[in-house]
Structure formats: structure tokens, C-alpha cells
Design a protein around this motif. Structure first.
Motif, PDB file in Angstrom:
ATOM      1  N   GLU A 175       0.839  -1.193   0.000  1.00  0.00           N
ATOM      2  CA  GLU A 175       0.000   0.000   0.000  1.00  0.00           C
ATOM      3  C   GLU A 175       0.878   1.249   0.000  1.00  0.00           C
ATOM      4  N   VAL A 176       0.511   2.206  -0.841  1.00  0.00           N
ATOM      5  CA  VAL A 176       1.215   3.481  -0.919  1.00  0.00           C
ATOM      6  C   VAL A 176       0.241   4.573  -0.496  1.00  0.00           C
ATOM      7  N   PHE A 177       0.612   5.348   0.513  1.00  0.00           N
ATOM      8  CA  PHE A 177      -0.257   6.405   1.028  1.00  0.00           C
ATOM      9  C   PHE A 177       0.173   7.741   0.437  1.00  0.00           C
ATOM     10  N   LEU A 178      -0.775   8.421  -0.172  1.00  0.00           N
ATOM     11  CA  LEU A 178      -0.501   9.643  -0.908  1.00  0.00           C
ATOM     12  C   LEU A 178      -1.198  10.840  -0.275  1.00  0.00           C
ATOM     13  N   ILE A 179      -0.601  12.004  -0.475  1.00  0.00           N
ATOM     14  CA  ILE A 179      -1.257  13.259  -0.124  1.00  0.00           C
ATOM     15  C   ILE A 179      -1.199  14.153  -1.355  1.00  0.00           C
ATOM     16  N   PRO A 180      -2.234  14.988  -1.559  1.00  0.00           N
ATOM     17  CA  PRO A 180      -2.228  15.862  -2.736  1.00  0.00           C
ATOM     18  C   PRO A 180      -1.004  16.761  -2.740  1.00  0.00           C
ATOM     19  N   SER A 181      -0.517  17.039  -3.942  1.00  0.00           N
ATOM     20  CA  SER A 181       0.650  17.902  -4.100  1.00  0.00           C
ATOM     21  C   SER A 181       0.265  19.130  -4.911  1.00  0.00           C
ATOM     22  N   ALA A 182       1.016  20.197  -4.725  1.00  0.00           N
ATOM     23  CA  ALA A 182       0.764  21.427  -5.478  1.00  0.00           C
ATOM     24  C   ALA A 182       1.137  21.222  -6.938  1.00  0.00           C
ATOM     25  N   GLY A 183       0.960  22.255  -7.755  1.00  0.00           N
ATOM     26  CA  GLY A 183       1.208  22.157  -9.190  1.00  0.00           C
ATOM     27  C   GLY A 183       2.647  21.845  -9.536  1.00  0.00           C
ATOM     28  N   GLY A 184       2.965  22.041 -10.796  1.00  0.00           N
ATOM     29  CA  GLY A 184       4.279  21.662 -11.285  1.00  0.00           C
ATOM     30  C   GLY A 184       4.140  20.437 -12.157  1.00  0.00           C
ATOM     31  N   ARG A 185       5.087  20.235 -13.037  1.00  0.00           N
ATOM     32  CA  ARG A 185       5.014  19.084 -13.931  1.00  0.00           C
ATOM     33  C   ARG A 185       5.774  17.931 -13.284  1.00  0.00           C
ATOM     34  N   LEU A 186       5.037  16.905 -12.935  1.00  0.00           N
ATOM     35  CA  LEU A 186       5.596  15.808 -12.150  1.00  0.00           C
ATOM     36  C   LEU A 186       5.708  14.536 -12.974  1.00  0.00           C
ATOM     37  N   PRO A 187       6.483  13.571 -12.512  1.00  0.00           N
ATOM     38  CA  PRO A 187       6.730  12.386 -13.333  1.00  0.00           C
ATOM     39  C   PRO A 187       5.582  11.389 -13.295  1.00  0.00           C
ATOM     40  N   TRP A 188       5.383  10.717 -14.437  1.00  0.00           N
ATOM     41  CA  TRP A 188       4.539   9.524 -14.417  1.00  0.00           C
ATOM     42  C   TRP A 188       5.288   8.446 -13.652  1.00  0.00           C
ATOM     43  N   PHE A 189       4.533   7.591 -13.006  1.00  0.00           N
ATOM     44  CA  PHE A 189       5.159   6.615 -12.120  1.00  0.00           C
ATOM     45  C   PHE A 189       4.482   5.269 -12.306  1.00  0.00           C
ATOM     46  N   GLY A 190       5.240   4.264 -12.684  1.00  0.00           N
ATOM     47  CA  GLY A 190       4.647   2.943 -12.850  1.00  0.00           C
ATOM     48  C   GLY A 190       5.573   2.058 -13.635  1.00  0.00           C
ATOM     49  N   GLY A 191       5.398   0.727 -13.465  1.00  0.00           N
ATOM     50  CA  GLY A 191       6.322  -0.216 -14.074  1.00  0.00           C
ATOM     51  C   GLY A 191       5.818  -0.913 -15.309  1.00  0.00           C
ATOM     52  N   SER A 192       4.705  -0.471 -15.883  1.00  0.00           N
ATOM     53  CA  SER A 192       4.121  -1.208 -16.994  1.00  0.00           C
ATOM     54  C   SER A 192       5.031  -1.249 -18.217  1.00  0.00           C
ATOM     55  N   GLY A 193       5.932  -0.273 -18.359  1.00  0.00           N
ATOM     56  CA  GLY A 193       6.787  -0.254 -19.529  1.00  0.00           C
ATOM     57  C   GLY A 193       8.058  -1.065 -19.384  1.00  0.00           C
ATOM     58  N   GLY A 194       8.378  -1.558 -18.208  1.00  0.00           N
ATOM     59  CA  GLY A 194       9.578  -2.337 -18.013  1.00  0.00           C
ATOM     60  C   GLY A 194      10.822  -1.465 -17.967  1.00  0.00           C
ATOM     61  N   ILE A 195      11.981  -2.112 -17.941  1.00  0.00           N
ATOM     62  CA  ILE A 195      13.261  -1.425 -17.878  1.00  0.00           C
ATOM     63  C   ILE A 195      13.705  -1.051 -19.292  1.00  0.00           C
ATOM     64  N   VAL A 196      13.979   0.232 -19.512  1.00  0.00           N
ATOM     65  CA  VAL A 196      14.371   0.708 -20.839  1.00  0.00           C
ATOM     66  C   VAL A 196      15.864   0.469 -21.056  1.00  0.00           C
ATOM     67  N   HIS A 197      16.208  -0.135 -22.182  1.00  0.00           N
ATOM     68  CA  HIS A 197      17.595  -0.450 -22.522  1.00  0.00           C
ATOM     69  C   HIS A 197      18.340   0.828 -22.932  1.00  0.00           C
ATOM     70  N   PRO A 198      19.641   0.937 -22.636  1.00  0.00           N
ATOM     71  CA  PRO A 198      20.410   2.134 -23.000  1.00  0.00           C
ATOM     72  C   PRO A 198      20.353   2.466 -24.490  1.00  0.00           C
ATOM     73  N   GLU A 199      20.332   1.462 -25.351  1.00  0.00           N
ATOM     74  CA  GLU A 199      20.376   1.703 -26.789  1.00  0.00           C
ATOM     75  C   GLU A 199      19.157   2.480 -27.276  1.00  0.00           C
ATOM     76  N   ILE A 200      18.011   2.297 -26.621  1.00  0.00           N
ATOM     77  CA  ILE A 200      16.801   3.022 -27.029  1.00  0.00           C
ATOM     78  C   ILE A 200      16.965   4.508 -26.746  1.00  0.00           C
ATOM     79  N   ARG A 201      17.489   4.851 -25.562  1.00  0.00           N
ATOM     80  CA  ARG A 201      17.671   6.260 -25.229  1.00  0.00           C
ATOM     81  C   ARG A 201      18.762   6.899 -26.085  1.00  0.00           C
ATOM     82  N   LYS A 202      19.795   6.150 -26.402  1.00  0.00           N
ATOM     83  CA  LYS A 202      20.850   6.689 -27.265  1.00  0.00           C
ATOM     84  C   LYS A 202      20.309   6.957 -28.670  1.00  0.00           C
ATOM     85  N   GLU A 203      19.415   6.085 -29.127  1.00  0.00           N
ATOM     86  CA  GLU A 203      18.791   6.303 -30.429  1.00  0.00           C
ATOM     87  C   GLU A 203      17.894   7.533 -30.397  1.00  0.00           C
TER      88      GLU A 203
END
Length: 713
Positions: A534-562
């Protein structure tokens, strides 16, 4: 043998089938057969195998063990192989949870022929019928592994490798292994996976060509952020995409892939609603792991029916080679999880006319150059282009090597004790580690591992020295869920003010005060209950924040270099539509405006962004090291955002970090609260959990290389 093949109607063989005949019949070696979907791999393996069975005297025992990653694949192969086995009176048995109990009992009583099974059901055989395994498989002549690429580099693959070694240990001789695969990044790695102790003896056969013509179109859509006000359900871009799918795919047979179950439900419900509002037959159906078996089979059967227009919106549940007939085209929401996944999905179409068709839909925020630099770079679309480029070059992600995977070793250790009733530690180590998938674990480390299991009461030692199941081990192995090495839909519940917001599979470090986005809202992690997930959250103020989740898996270095190469290039891929070209052009303008073609560190909205253009393991390592050193930060799309405005301070910090000879992983991960995320990690000592996490999620050597390459700029 050829006379039998011709008698069955196989007068014209594919080249790959011709090549497989001598490799399987004459050499007795392990064989790797690679061909596109519907390229004749199954027949390439089974025509010579069944011919060989007919040439030999029938003996009591299973002759062929066929291991598949999915029950649905087994059902599909059963139908195809039945036409080959039935005329020559070779028994064919499928063994999984939905298969006939009578057929299973008959096989146990009189084992013979071909057995189709998953690794999970094979695990159950080891544990429930351990004393019968030699009787069942003593006459085994071949092991066939279907969809080999689905096993490489994951827990099911290491479970399978361990099972094969255990089986050969029981029989007392090596069994020729024949692997079938459509997508292989590195043939040598595939050889090493198939026969770790002698990869050079594996015969590799590949079909010529890429399986036909490819027609690819990436369609971009602008998200009107001001219009949508962060709508939780469906924004203007989703509506536009669903309308496009309805218009272009309706009336034909298609597959649409989404990267999450939520997106599958969102899109399919919109398409069904469009059909009902326009009073036309519903042709759109969802397909994912949370749906009942009956609903999934209903969708699959509709795809197979000629003349019944059907479009199924699915997660990766339809990515593998289940026979779904002739699919006209493939569509994809956003970037596929990996390059290999993209290749596999494209291969699901083109059976009828040899032309594979794929549309990829990308959503990007409009007027994004007025906000955060990260948003203005349109990284999701850039990743689609990068994934496509790498696939067209023939590059695919290699499996992660050198990891321990103690969780799967827990399963295999307990399973082997259960199978034997009791076994010496030296025998366990020899079969599971010395000759199997867990070769990274030496004798001393395995002894430490066994002490950890004993402390958790998973095992205990008899006065004669054999290891037995302990109280907790007995309870754990008595549950049918134990047969699977993977964590079954284990997710973290997100809670705010006592209300459950939803669930997410979370793979990246959970640290209090981390900012996340969920359900279109901004949140800050207040605390984490690891045992209750369980993750307990509290609302946060504005700002551009990161998406968070593991559905995409671990990204390989070659993809980011491309991705970085795409930003630096001026050419425009011909597979982008007009809007996608606009998005790419805007992304490149923002990249150069930020000076990213000359530097890696840029200020943005009161923070500093470190653009690594490297893999997730390197990003995780830098992020955790900075947090340990008191620099608050978070990671999004491979970019480390630091809560700091002094550039000289960060450059100086990185220069000092580059001089470090080593890191203390134990101290580095002190605040990581999801350190144990694999199925049986809870039974590991702290030291073993840290060692396992380091190999899977961190890359200090990769970070050191990045620091050495970039600090002179």
C-alpha cells in the motif's frame, strides 16, 4: 521418412523445414529454429521428430516434451499437431489447468507420445509426481520449447532452464532440445540460453527474408491541455484516435495493442459506445489478463472466423503466437514496451497477403514549448521513432545477464526438496547452480542463501544431513500459486485520505516525498506499507511531475541513445503522418533551444535537469546516489530532475562522483521501500535482497562510463 511426410500432404516444404530434417534426424544436436510468425516453425520441428518416432520401436514413456509459455498456445498447437499425430497413432496430450483430467490420468498410467505443457504445470508434475518422473520421461527423445524469446531474460526462463537440468539429472542423460522463435536479438545468446554448458553445439536455422512487406504509419495527435482540464477518462486526443480506429478498422479483422489494462478498457468502451450510438453491430472487444477465460476465448474465436469483422483491443496477451487466423492489420497506442515486442506484434498480421500493416497512435500536448522542457521534447513520440529505427536495423534488446534471481532459486530449491522428499545441500547446488540457470551463485553464496531460508522456516535439516521442507515451506508449496515463478499481478494499492485511488505495478524505487501522477492528479508519497503493498498519498501542489509505474519495463540504453541521435538528426522518417512530423519538428526545436545538442545539464522551472540518454539502471543508480548525498531528485523518461538551481554545484558534485572507486549499495538503498519486489524476496536476508536488487536495478559501471564521457563537455 520423406515418404511419410508426403503421405501427410507435405509435398512442398519451406526451406526452413528442409534444413531442419537433417539437423534433427541425423545429428542429435540441439536445434534453434527461427522464422516469422506463420513461417512453418512447428512443422519444421515436428515433421522430422514424428518421423523419427515412427522409425523407432515404441517404448513406454513420453517421447516428446513440448513446453509453451501460454495455455492458449498449447490449445492452438494441440489442434495443429493433432492432424499430424492422429493418422500415425501417436498419442498427443495437453496438460494445464483447463485440460481433460481423464487424459492426464491416462498419461500417468500409460505415458507415451507427445506432452504439451507450461513451465507451471511441469513444476506441478515435479512436485506431485516426483517419484514417477523417471517412469514418465525415461524414454524422452526430444524437448521442444515454443516461443523461446518469451522465456529469455526473465524468471520463467530461469525456471525453465532449471527444470530442464533437473529432468536430465533424473533421466541420467542429455535430451536434444529444439527451440522455436520468431524474434531473436542475438543468436549466440539464444544458443547459450538453450544449452548453457555447450552453446557451440546448438545448430541454428533461420528462414531467409523478413517475412514480407511492411507498411508502417505513425499518426500523431495533439492533446488540447486547456480544453481537457486533465480529464480522468478520455480527452480530445483519445476521442480522435478512437474515431480514427472506428473509421479505418471497422469492417475488417484487426488487433489493437495498448500498454495497460486501463487503456484497453478505456479505448474498447469508447469504440463499443460508438457502435451502439450509431446502431451498428459491435465489432470491438477487450482482451487482457483480468478478464475471464470465457471472454478472452470468445474474442479469439471471433478473430478466427472468416467473414466476421472483429477488432480486439489487447495488452500483451495476444502478442505471442496464438493462432488468431488472418489479421488484416495491427494498431498500437504509444510506444511498444520494447523493440522485440514491436517486431512480435507486427508479425501478427500479413498472413494472407504477405503484407504486414501497423498503425501507431501517439498523443502529445499542444503548446508544450511554453512549459517544462521535458514535456516539450515529446519523448513518447521520439521513443516510437527510436523503437522503429532499431527494429528496422534488426536490433532487439538482449536479456539482462549476470543477475542472481534469488526469488526463483527459492522456488526451485523448495520444489526439488518436495520432489525428492529430502536432498543434500551439495546435490541442490550442483543441479540448480553448477549446471543450471543460477551459475552466478557459488557454493559459499548458496550456503548463505540456505541459511536465509532456514531462518524463515522454509527448510530444516534432518539428522542425516538432508534438507527438508520446514513449517513455512510446507505451507508455501501446498498452494497452487507456488508453481509459477513470476509474481501474479502483484500491485501496489494507492490510497489517499482513506480512499483507494487504484493500483499500479511499481518497479522503480519507492521513496517517501517522491512525486507521482495518477488518475490525472498530482501526489506526493507520504509513506509505504511494503508488506500490505500500500502506498499512502497526499495531494501535491502544481508543477510538472513524473509519471510513475512499471508497466513499460526497464528501458535499454540503446533506445535512449537512439532517441538522442534522432534529436540531432534533420531527416524526417517517411512513416510519420503530417501531425507526427509537426511534433517531431517541435521536439527538435525545443531540444536545440535548450542547448541539449551541446550540454547535458539544463535549468528548468526552478530545477536542474540531467539528460543521461542512458538506460533505466544507470538513471536509478545516479538518482539513488544523489538522494543518499542529500540532493532531492526524481527520474522521468530517463531524465534526472534535481531540486537545485546552482549548476556549478551539480557539476562539481558529478566530478567528485566520477572519482569514486565504488559505492556502498547497502547504504544507497536504505530508503528504497520496495526493495523486495519479486515473488519470494520476502524470505531473503537483507544482505541477499540488496545483492539481488543491485544486479537487477543498478549499474554503477554504466554510470561511471557516462560520467567519464560527459564531464569534459
Amino acid at each position: 521418412m520423406r515418404r511419410w511426410i508426403h503421405k501427410q500432404g507435405w509435398k512442398k516444404l519451406h526451406a526452413i523445414q528442409e534444413q531442419a530434417i537433417p539437423a534433427i534426424i541425423d545429428t542429435g544436436n540441439d536445434v534453434l529454429i527461427m522464422a516469422p510468425t506463420a513461417g512453418g516453425k512447428t512443422e519444421a520441428a515436428y515433421l522430422p521428430i514424428l518421423s523419427k518416432l515412427l522409425d523407432n520401436d515404441r517404448v513406454l514413456g513420453i517421447s516428446v516434451l513440448n513446453i509453451s509459455p501460454l495455455k492458449a498456445l498449447i490449445n492452438d498447437q494441440y489442434k495443429r499437431l493433432h492432424t499430424l499425430c492422429e493418422p500415425v497413432d501417436i498419442t498427443l496430450t495437453r496438460w494445464h489447468g483447463d485440460a481433460s483430467q481423464a487424459a492426464k490420468k491416462n498419461l500417468l498410467k500409460k505415458p507415451s507420445g507427445v506432452l504439451l505443457i507450461t513451465p507451471e504445470s511441469l513444476e506441478a508434475l515435479f512436485m506431485h509426481h516426483g517419484m514417477k518422473m523417471r517412469h514418465l520421461f525415461g524414454a524422452l527423445q526430444h524437448i521442444v520449447i515454443d516461443e523461446l524469446h518469451a522465456f529469455m531474460g526473465n524468471v520463467r526462463g530461469r525456471q525453465l532452464q532449471s527444470q530442464l537440468c533437473r529432468l536430465e539429472s533424473i533421466i541420467g542423460r542429455p535430451i536434444p532440445r529444439i527451440a522455436l522463435s520468431a524474434t531473436i536479438a542475438d543468436v549466440d545468446l539464444a544458443r547459450s540460453f538453450l544449452r548453457p554448458e555447450a552453446p557451440e553445439k546448438v545448430t541454428a536455422i533461420a528462414s531467409k527474408g523478413d517475412g514480407g512487406e511492411l507498411r508502417l504509419l505513425v499518426k500523431g495527435f495533439w492533446i488540447d491541455c486547456e480544453l481537457n482540464h486533465r480529464d480522468e477518462d478520455i480527452d480530445n486526443s483519445y476521442r480522435a484516435i478512437c474515431n480514427d480506429i472506428y473509421k479505418t478498422l471497422r469492417g475488417a479483422t484487426n488487433l489493437v495493442f495498448a500498454n495497460s489494462r486501463r487503456e484497453v478498457e478505456l479505448v474498447s468502451s469508447r469504440l463499443i459506445d460508438l457502435c451502439e450510438k450509431r446502431r451498428v453491430p459491435v465489432e470491438f472487444f477487450p482482451h487482457h489478463g483480468s478478464l475471464s477465460t470465457d471472454r478472452r476465448i470468445e474474442a479469439e474465436n471471433r478473430l478466427k472466423k472468416d467473414g466476421v469483422p472483429t477488432t480486439v483491443i489487447a495488452t500483451n496477451t495476444l502478442e505471442l503466437g496464438i493462432d488468431i487466423g488472418s489479421v488484416n492489420s495491427i494498431a498500437q497506442f504509444g510506444a511498444p514496451p520494447s523493440v522485440a515486442s514491436m517486431k512480435q506484434r507486427i508479425g501478427r498480421s500479413g498472413r494472407r497477403d504477405g503484407v504486414s500493416k501497423m498503425r501507431i497512435y501517439c498523443r502529445e500536448p499542444q503548446n508544450s514549448d511554453k512549459g517544462s522542457i521535458i514535456t516539450g521534447l515529446h519523448l513518447p513520440l521520439i521513443r516510437v521513432v527510436a523503437t522503429t529505427n532499431l527494429m528496422l536495423k534488426g536490433w532487439f534488446e538482449p536479456p539482462l545477464s549476470g543477475i542472481f534471481d534469488f526469488s526463483t532459486l527459492v522456488q526451485q530449491t523448495l520444489s526439488m526438496i518436495c520432489e525428492k522428499g529430502g536432498v543434500k545441500a551439495v546435490t541442490l547446488w550442483d543441479v540448480l547452480c553448477n549446471r543450471s540457470a543460477f551459475s552466478q551463485v557459488d557454493r559459499d553464496l548458496y550456503a548463505q542463501f540456505l541459511r536465509s531460508l532456514a531462518a524463515s522456516k522454509l527448510i530444516e535439516q534432518a539428522p542425516t544431513g538432508e534438507l527438508l521442507l520446514g513449517e513455512t515451506g510446507e505451507r508455501l508449496t501446498s498452494n497452487y500459486r507456488f508453481f509459477a515463478a513470476f509474481q501474479e499481478t502483484e500491485e501496489y494499492r494507492l490510497i489517499s485520505n482513506g480512499k483507494t485511488l487504484g493500483k499500479l505495478p511499481i518497479l522503480f524505487p519507492l521513496v517517501p516525498d517522491t512525486l507521482i501522477v495518477f488518475a490525472g492528479r498530482y501526489w506526493r508519497i507520504e509513506s509505504v506499507d511494503e508488506k500490505r503493498h500500500e502506498v499512502f498519498l497526499i495531494p501535491s501542489a502544481g508543477g510538472r511531475l513524473p509519471w510513475f509505474g512499471g508497466s513499460g519495463g526497464i528501458v535499454h540504453p540503446e533506445i535512449r541513445k537512439e532517441c538522442d541521435r534522432i534529436f540531432r538528426d534533420d531527416s524526417v522518417p517517411n512513416f510519420l503522418n503530417h501531425t507526427a512530423q509537426e511534433i517531431l519538428a517541435e521536439a527538435r526545436r525545443n531540444y536545440r533551444k535548450a542547448g541539449l545538442n551541446q550540454r547535458y545539464l539544463v535549468p528548468d522551472e526552478g530545477k536542474l535537469l540531467i539528460f543521461l540518454w542512458d538506460g533505466d539502471r544507470v538513471c536509478n543508480t545516479l538518482s539513488l546516489q544523489m538522494k543518499f548525498d542529500g540532493l532531492d531528485n526524481y527520474v522521468r523518461n530517463g531524465v534526472v530532475t534535481v531540486d537545485e538551481t546552482n549548476e556549478e554545484k551539480i557539476v562539481s558534485y558529478l566530478e567528485i562522483l566520477a572519482e569514486k572507486k565504488a559505492i556502498s549499495v547497502e547504504r544507497l538503498v536504505e530508503n528504497v521501500q520496495n526493495l523486495r519486489f519479486e515473488k519470494h524476496d520476502e524470505f531473503l536476508s537483507d544482505q541477499l535482497a540488496v545483492m539481488d536488487y543491485e544486479r537487477k536495478m543498478l549499474d554503477w559501471d554504466g554510470l561511471k562510463r557516462w560520467l567519464e564521457q560527459h564531464l569534459h563537455h
